[in-house]
Design a protein around this motif. Structure first.
Motif, PDB file in Angstrom:
ATOM      1  N   GLU A  51       0.830  -1.211   0.000  1.00  0.00           N
ATOM      2  CA  GLU A  51       0.000   0.000   0.000  1.00  0.00           C
ATOM      3  C   GLU A  51       0.863   1.259   0.000  1.00  0.00           C
ATOM      4  O   GLU A  51       0.581   2.212  -0.726  1.00  0.00           O
ATOM      5  CB  GLU A  51      -0.945   0.023   1.200  1.00  0.00           C
ATOM      6  CG  GLU A  51      -1.842   1.255   1.189  1.00  0.00           C
ATOM      7  CD  GLU A  51      -2.768   1.331   2.389  1.00  0.00           C
ATOM      8  OE1 GLU A  51      -3.352   2.417   2.575  1.00  0.00           O
ATOM      9  OE2 GLU A  51      -2.902   0.352   3.130  1.00  0.00           O
ATOM     10  N   ARG A  52       1.932   1.258   0.805  1.00  0.00           N
ATOM     11  CA  ARG A  52       2.834   2.419   0.834  1.00  0.00           C
ATOM     12  C   ARG A  52       3.407   2.707  -0.539  1.00  0.00           C
ATOM     13  O   ARG A  52       3.611   3.856  -0.921  1.00  0.00           O
ATOM     14  CB  ARG A  52       3.984   2.182   1.819  1.00  0.00           C
ATOM     15  CG  ARG A  52       3.718   2.630   3.218  1.00  0.00           C
ATOM     16  CD  ARG A  52       5.002   2.729   4.048  1.00  0.00           C
ATOM     17  NE  ARG A  52       5.943   1.653   3.905  1.00  0.00           N
ATOM     18  CZ  ARG A  52       5.989   0.565   4.678  1.00  0.00           C
ATOM     19  NH1 ARG A  52       5.122   0.407   5.650  1.00  0.00           N
ATOM     20  NH2 ARG A  52       6.904  -0.365   4.486  1.00  0.00           N
ATOM     21  N   GLU A  53       3.697   1.649  -1.293  1.00  0.00           N
ATOM     22  CA  GLU A  53       4.289   1.815  -2.617  1.00  0.00           C
ATOM     23  C   GLU A  53       3.249   2.185  -3.675  1.00  0.00           C
ATOM     24  O   GLU A  53       3.591   2.763  -4.692  1.00  0.00           O
ATOM     25  CB  GLU A  53       5.029   0.551  -3.037  1.00  0.00           C
ATOM     26  CG  GLU A  53       6.256   0.280  -2.205  1.00  0.00           C
ATOM     27  CD  GLU A  53       7.275   1.410  -2.281  1.00  0.00           C
ATOM     28  OE1 GLU A  53       7.553   1.891  -3.393  1.00  0.00           O
ATOM     29  OE2 GLU A  53       7.793   1.813  -1.224  1.00  0.00           O
ATOM     30  N   ALA A  54       1.987   1.844  -3.452  1.00  0.00           N
ATOM     31  CA  ALA A  54       0.953   2.058  -4.465  1.00  0.00           C
ATOM     32  C   ALA A  54       0.168   3.353  -4.260  1.00  0.00           C
ATOM     33  O   ALA A  54      -0.428   3.863  -5.198  1.00  0.00           O
ATOM     34  CB  ALA A  54      -0.023   0.877  -4.466  1.00  0.00           C
ATOM     35  N   VAL A  55       0.165   3.885  -3.051  1.00  0.00           N
ATOM     36  CA  VAL A  55      -0.685   5.030  -2.725  1.00  0.00           C
ATOM     37  C   VAL A  55       0.178   6.253  -2.454  1.00  0.00           C
ATOM     38  O   VAL A  55       1.168   6.174  -1.719  1.00  0.00           O
ATOM     39  CB  VAL A  55      -1.562   4.713  -1.482  1.00  0.00           C
ATOM     40  CG1 VAL A  55      -2.375   5.926  -1.070  1.00  0.00           C
ATOM     41  CG2 VAL A  55      -2.465   3.534  -1.770  1.00  0.00           C
TER      42      VAL A  55
END
Length: 103
Positions: A51-55
């Motif tokens: 999630e950190r990498e996608a958002v």
């Protein structure tokens, strides 16, 4: 009716005894086996990393700044114009070389 069996993979890890004991105590407190505890903890961490990498998170101030830039973009500067020229030139060269292919 046939039943389908979900494919499962195995993950193994060697850890110092103190780490193992800590994991055992934590698993016991949650009512899970050590394996269940490890998989749940690793999956939770993996989902957070993904999630950190996608958002991309923006503050309200930064969000408004981004919207302003999208609605009224600045004029391209000299470096951007030069980069666009290089890009267009490389696209033309790629297109030309596609027709000059030899086996």
């Amino acid at each position: 009716m046939g039943s389908t069996v979900a494919k499962q993979d195995r993950i193994g890890a060697r850890v110092p005894h103190e780490v193992y004991e800590t994991l055992c105590r934590a698993a016991e407190l949650t009512g899970a086996t050590v394996n269940q505890f490890l998989v749940q903890a690793a999956l939770k961490e993996a989902q957070e990393v993904l999630e950190r990498e996608a958002v991309i998170r923006l503050t309200p101030r930064d969000w408004n700044w981004l919207l302003d830039l999208l609605e009224s973009p600045p004029e391209p500067n000299a470096k951007l114009k030069a980069a666009m020229m290089r890009h267009h030139q490389s696209k033309r060269e790629d297109a030309d070389s596609a027709f000059n292919w030899e086996p």
